[in-house]
Design a protein around this motif. Structure first.
Motif, short mmCIF file in Angstrom:
data_model
loop_
_atom_site.label_atom_id
_atom_site.label_comp_id
_atom_site.label_asym_id
_atom_site.label_seq_id
_atom_site.Cartn_x
_atom_site.Cartn_y
_atom_site.Cartn_z
N ILE A 101 0.84 -1.21 0.00
CA ILE A 101 0.00 0.00 0.00
C ILE A 101 0.86 1.25 0.00
CG2 ILE A 101 -0.20 0.18 2.51
CD1 ILE A 101 -2.99 0.76 -0.10
N GLU A 102 2.11 1.12 0.51
CA GLU A 102 3.01 2.25 0.52
C GLU A 102 3.37 2.69 -0.90
OE1 GLU A 102 2.95 0.35 4.34
OE2 GLU A 102 3.41 -0.45 2.32
N ASP A 103 3.46 1.72 -1.84
CA ASP A 103 3.75 2.07 -3.24
C ASP A 103 2.59 2.88 -3.84
OD1 ASP A 103 6.28 0.63 -3.50
OD2 ASP A 103 5.03 -1.15 -3.26
N PHE A 104 1.37 2.53 -3.44
CA PHE A 104 0.21 3.29 -3.90
C PHE A 104 0.23 4.70 -3.31
CE2 PHE A 104 -4.06 4.67 -2.54
CZ PHE A 104 -4.61 4.97 -3.78
N ASN A 105 0.45 4.77 -1.97
CA ASN A 105 0.45 6.08 -1.31
C ASN A 105 1.55 6.99 -1.85
OD1 ASN A 105 -1.72 5.40 0.31
ND2 ASN A 105 -0.43 4.57 1.95
N ALA A 106 2.67 6.41 -2.29
CA ALA A 106 3.78 7.21 -2.78
C ALA A 106 3.39 7.99 -4.04
CB ALA A 106 4.98 6.32 -3.06
N ARG A 107 2.46 7.45 -4.80
CA ARG A 107 2.06 8.11 -6.03
C ARG A 107 0.88 9.07 -5.82
NH1 ARG A 107 6.37 7.31 -8.41
NH2 ARG A 107 6.59 5.98 -10.26
N VAL A 108 0.12 8.91 -4.72
CA VAL A 108 -1.03 9.79 -4.48
C VAL A 108 -0.54 11.21 -4.17
CG1 VAL A 108 -3.01 10.23 -2.98
CG2 VAL A 108 -2.46 7.89 -3.68
N HIS A 109 -1.19 12.19 -4.73
CA HIS A 109 -0.82 13.60 -4.54
C HIS A 109 -0.86 13.93 -3.04
CE1 HIS A 109 -0.84 17.99 -4.84
NE2 HIS A 109 -0.54 17.88 -6.13
N PRO A 110 0.14 14.64 -2.53
CA PRO A 110 0.18 14.92 -1.08
C PRO A 110 -1.09 15.58 -0.56
CG PRO A 110 2.27 15.50 -2.12
CD PRO A 110 1.34 15.14 -3.23
N GLU A 111 -1.72 16.42 -1.39
CA GLU A 111 -2.93 17.12 -0.92
C GLU A 111 -4.14 16.19 -0.86
OE1 GLU A 111 -3.57 20.52 -3.36
OE2 GLU A 111 -1.68 21.50 -2.81
N ASP A 112 -4.08 15.05 -1.56
CA ASP A 112 -5.21 14.12 -1.57
C ASP A 112 -4.97 12.91 -0.69
OD1 ASP A 112 -6.28 15.84 -3.41
OD2 ASP A 112 -5.89 14.57 -5.18
N ARG A 113 -3.74 12.77 -0.14
CA ARG A 113 -3.35 11.52 0.52
C ARG A 113 -4.22 11.22 1.74
NH1 ARG A 113 2.73 11.73 0.82
NH2 ARG A 113 2.45 11.55 -1.45
N ASP A 114 -4.45 12.19 2.60
CA ASP A 114 -5.25 11.94 3.81
C ASP A 114 -6.69 11.60 3.44
OD1 ASP A 114 -3.02 12.46 5.31
OD2 ASP A 114 -3.58 14.54 5.77
N ARG A 115 -7.25 12.33 2.45
CA ARG A 115 -8.64 12.07 2.04
C ARG A 115 -8.78 10.66 1.47
NH1 ARG A 115 -10.90 12.40 -2.88
NH2 ARG A 115 -9.14 13.54 -3.78
N VAL A 116 -7.81 10.21 0.67
CA VAL A 116 -7.87 8.88 0.08
C VAL A 116 -7.75 7.81 1.15
CG1 VAL A 116 -6.63 7.26 -1.41
CG2 VAL A 116 -7.04 9.62 -2.18
N ALA A 117 -6.82 8.02 2.10
CA ALA A 117 -6.66 7.04 3.17
C ALA A 117 -7.92 6.92 4.01
CB ALA A 117 -5.47 7.44 4.05
N ALA A 118 -8.55 8.06 4.30
CA ALA A 118 -9.78 8.03 5.11
C ALA A 118 -10.89 7.32 4.36
CB ALA A 118 -10.20 9.47 5.46
N SER A 119 -10.97 7.54 3.05
CA SER A 119 -12.01 6.87 2.26
C SER A 119 -11.80 5.37 2.23
CB SER A 119 -12.01 7.44 0.84
OG SER A 119 -12.99 6.82 0.04
N LEU A 120 -10.52 4.94 2.09
CA LEU A 120 -10.23 3.50 2.11
C LEU A 120 -10.61 2.89 3.46
CD1 LEU A 120 -6.78 3.26 0.27
CD2 LEU A 120 -8.95 2.21 -0.45
#
Length: 851
Positions: free
Chosen positions: A224-243
């Motif tokens: 999952i860290e490889d996925f998070n590495a590509r997610v835009h920093p401004e969207d990272r928290d929102r994406v993690a919360a949605s998951l």
């Protein structure tokens, strides 16, 4: 009219601009439905009171995207750029207004103008926010009209709405293209898939998803860290919360986010579902992801377009929740976008339930067909709206604008119609009277002859309102009618007598004209003229008749009339008492005094106009004939005949003229037409004749004379515009030198040959612009006839000029007559002997064979 090219240069390269042509193509690839543009063209026609309006788009050809007031087959909507007035508007790059296109050299030869479909035209270029000109919005009419600055402003405002509509179509087309491409990509399994083991943390991607995230197969560590590495920093928290929320709820995943790849930022949309294990705990998250960057960009462009639209717009999803509201919609709905997004339209606007709003919206979604309608929403909005609803796979898009003012105006007009109909119903008994007044007014207004006015009056009044009628005028008015001097005293003159029985009219006329009438009379017409008040004599007694009878025989004749009652009304116009009209009726009859009074008032104005017109016309004719020579100077062997016929209607005298001047051994002939009519034009004509004669005597040839005259016309003449033809004939050489300032060409009829017009190149009319005047020299065969004329001879209303020119040429074919007889023959054949609508001046010259 828009300024000439000095101020707004025509851009010849604009039409070929590849970026502009490409933009037009994108618009044309959009939806073929033109509801929005049709509304704009309809509004343009209504607001500018024009019968026709259209939106034209210009690529390699002109395409009429919307038209109002004219029905066009599909093939008629495409035409050549060179044939369109809208092409001129686009090249001009500014509003283009023409009051009479037939007179404008920029467009006068275009097919719509030549055919008569376009006489007046107002067009505004459709320029996008990026500066590309797509075409033009125009209104036009088949009659002459002037366009005001307000008209230009209104059309420019509507053009802004048209641009927004066109840009929306282009963006919609682009979105539809991208959506189709995305659908094809999904169908072809171009969407990447993932499988996330929620127990071990292993994240498996297929090759398409690895490529989508910018990895090579060996670079992706399946964590999952490889996925998070590509997610835009401004969207990272929102994406993690949605998951986390999706896993916790064992729900479905739906999110859109940005990723940062080595080659830049991309948008990705992911859809998935959590699968539980046998123990009910989250086990795996399966799903797909795909690149939505291009679709997102198209959506953003659409949003920007919708934000800038002058129409209100909102969209709802399939569950009727608001997904977008533009600023104009916020203003009309009285709610902000933040307040409405995500909320149900029926809950936020409950008054729409069960109305046309719900019926049309749901019908559009159910059938997949657009809906267009008008509907009222009660307070707090309390407004009428013009609405267009477009269904899509995502929901419904709604365009609307407030038409409350228009609906109120229509309601007021409808109410006015109802009130008028009620008034008409209540006044049904008076319809005959109103019709009579209208017919009489029409008759009076058409009359410019005093005796005709009086005859119309008696025709209207007899026999429905009396058995006899007599009109007596004051000395001044009678003198104007009779065109002779009368003594200045208090006598009235009976100038018109009528009887319902034509057999009795001669005797009545003879009797009444023997009875003296003066303003000193106690009763009758004289008394009415003196007091200015109507007189009603309900009973005609013998004592009353004795006051007017000159003897016993006259008294007996008056008694034989069997008048039971007489109503006399003054004839008053512009505060002047012209005389009086008396209507007599047997004792059993009934005179409608109110109607007679009304008719007399209208007749008095018409009579006054006719009398004054006669005076002015006679004065103008006298002045005209005093300024025109009775004959033209002649040289040996040369015969010249001249004719002048004034216009038959109005004070149409004074504009057309002719002149001849002997200069050395040559005869200089002139034929001119001064713009306008009346004594002022006659005076201008006199000035022009004197100056032309002076220039000719100074030795100026035709071309030089016209050039000098054009250069100094604003100094020497109080002249608006005049056409002039100057021809110098040399008897020794038998040659004619001609120059024209916008005047019809002379006609040369050689003996035994077909008549032909001299091919003279016309220069600009005098008083317009200085210009060069080319001289044309032609040989004049022995015994040939030369004809000079003004346009009144060959122009006829509703008829092309070529028809009149051919009629004149045909009139001289095979004609061998002296000039005097030729002149009379031409006037007779062309119907200008009497009663021509315009002035006619004619000059016929013939050089006899040498003895």
């Amino acid at each position: 009219m828009t300024a000439l090219p000095d101020e707004h240069p025509l851009d010849a390269d604009l039409l070929g601009d590849p970026a502009r042509v490409a933009a037009v193509r994108r618009v044309l690839q959009g939806s073929t439905t033109a509801v929005g543009l049709d509304r704009i063209t309809r509004l343009a026609a209504e607001l500018l009171d024009a019968p026709r309006a259209q939106v034209s788009l210009l690529a390699e050809e002109q395409v009429v995207a919307s038209a109002f007031g004219v029905v066009m087959a599909p093939e008629q909507r495409v035409g050549a750029l060179a044939d369109s007035l809208c092409t001129v508007t686009v090249r001009l790059g500014a509003p283009f207004a023409v009051s009479d296109a037939r007179e404008d050299p920029r467009v006068s030869d275009l097919p719509p103008v030549v055919s008569g479909a376009v006489v007046s035209y107002l067009g505004v270029p459709l320029i996008t926010s990026t500066g590309l000109t797509l075409g033009a919005l125009c209104v036009y009419d088949d009659r002459v009209r002037a366009w005001s600055a307000r008209d230009v402003g209104v059309l420019s405002e509507l053009a802004a709405s048209a641009i927004a509509e066109l840009e929306l179509r282009a963006v919609s087309a682009e979105m539809a293209t991208k959506a189709a491409q995305l659908d094809l990509a999904l169908s072809a399994a171009e969407t990447g898939s993932f499988d996330y083991d929620l127990v071990t943390g292993e994240l498996r991607w297929d090759d398409r998803l690895i490529h989508l995230f910018g990895y090579q197969r060996g670079e992706f560590g399946e964590r999952i860290e490889d996925f998070n590495a590509r997610v835009h920093p401004e969207d990272r928290d929102r994406v993690a919360a949605s998951l986390d929320r999706t896993v916790e709820l064992l729900g479905d995943l739906a999110m859109e986010y940005r990723i940062v790849r080595p080659d830049g930022v991309r948008w990705v949309e992911a859809r998935g579902r959590v699968l539980p294990g046998v123990d009910g705990r989250p086990l795996r998250l399966l799903g797909v992801a795909y690149d939505t960057t291009e679709l997102r960009e198209a959506r953003d462009r659409l949003a920007r377009t919708l934000e800038s639209m002058t129409d209100a717009f909102f969209s709802v999803d399939r569950d009727w929740r608001f997904t977008f509201v533009n600023p104009e919609a916020e203003q009309l709905l009285g709610r902000s976008q933040d307040d409405l997004l995500g909320r149900n339209v029926w809950e936020e606007f409950p008054a729409a339930v069960g109305t046309a709003f719900e019926e049309q919206y749901r019908g559009a979604v159910d059938t997949g067909r657009p809906a267009s309608f008008e509907a009222y929403y009660p307070p707090p909005l309390d407004s009428w709206y013009d609405i267009r609803a477009w269904p899509s796979a995502d929901g419904l898009s709604v365009y609307f604008h407030d038409v409350t003012d228009r609906r109120q105006a229509e309601a007021e007009r409808e109410q006015a119609v109802v009130e008028r109909e009620r008034a008409y119903a209540e006044a049904e008994a008076a319809n005959a009277r109103l019709s009579l007044l209208a017919d009489a007014s029409h008759l009076f207004a058409q009359s410019l002859e005093p005796r005709q006015v009086l005859q119309h009056l008696s025709d209207v009044l007899l026999p429905s309102m009396g058995s006899m009628l007599a009109v007596a005028l004051t000395g001044e008015s009678a003198a104007m009618l009779l065109q002779r001097e009368l003594p200045e005293n208090d006598a009235l003159h009976v100038v018109h007598v009528a009887h319902a029985d034509p057999r009795q009219q001669p005797a009545l006329q003879q009797l009444l004209r023997t009875i003296p009438v003066t303003t000193g009379d106690a009763v009758g017409a004289g008394s009415v003229v003196r007091t200015g008040e109507p007189e009603w004599l309900p009973e005609i007694t013998d004592e009353l008749l004795e006051q007017f009878a000159s003897d016993e025989i006259g008294l007996a004749d008056l008694k034989d009339l069997q008048l039971g009652r007489v109503f006399t009304v003054p004839l008053v116009s512009r505060g002047r008492r012209l005389g009086a009209v008396s209507v007599g009726e047997p004792a059993t009859g009934l005179v409608d005094r109110a109607l007679v009074t009304d008719l007399a008032a209208r007749a008095a104005v018409a009579l006054d106009n006719a009398l004054l017109y006669g005076v002015e016309r006679r004065t103008g004719l006298t002045l005209q004939r005093s300024l025109l020579p009775g004959e033209v100077p002649r040289l040996p062997g040369i015969e010249v005949a001249v004719r002048y016929r004034p216009g038959a209607t109005g004070a149409f005298v004074g504009g057309d003229w002719y002149q001849g001047v002997v200069v050395g051994d040559e005869l200089v002939l002139c034929m001119g037409d001064v713009m306008g009519h009346g004594m002022r034009s006659a005076a201008r004509m006199g000035q022009l004749r004197a100056i032309v004669a002076t220039l000719a005597l100074e030795g100026h040839g035709p071309g030089s004379l016209l050039s000098r005259l054009a250069e100094s016309s604003d100094v020497l003449l109080d002249l608006e515009l005049a056409t002039l033809l100057v021809a110098s004939y040399s008897p020794s050489r038998r040659t004619l030198t001609v120059a024209s300032a916008g005047h019809p060409p002379p006609l040369l009829a050689p003996l035994g040959q077909e008549p032909r017009y001299v091919d003279v190149v016309p220069g600009p009319p005098i008083g317009s612009l200085p210009g060069s005047y080319e001289e044309t020299v032609v040989d004049v065969p022995i015994a040939a006839t030369l004809v000079l004329y003004t346009d009144g001879l060959v122009e006829q209303r509703g008829e092309a000029l070529d028809v009149g020119l051919e009629a004149l040429r045909a009139a001289l074919a095979e004609l061998q007559l002296p000039p005097e007889e030729v002149a009379d023959h031409v006037l007779d054949v062309l119907g200008r002997s009497e009663g021509a609508a315009d002035d006619v001046a004619l000059l016929v010259m013939s050089h006899l064979p040498d003895a």
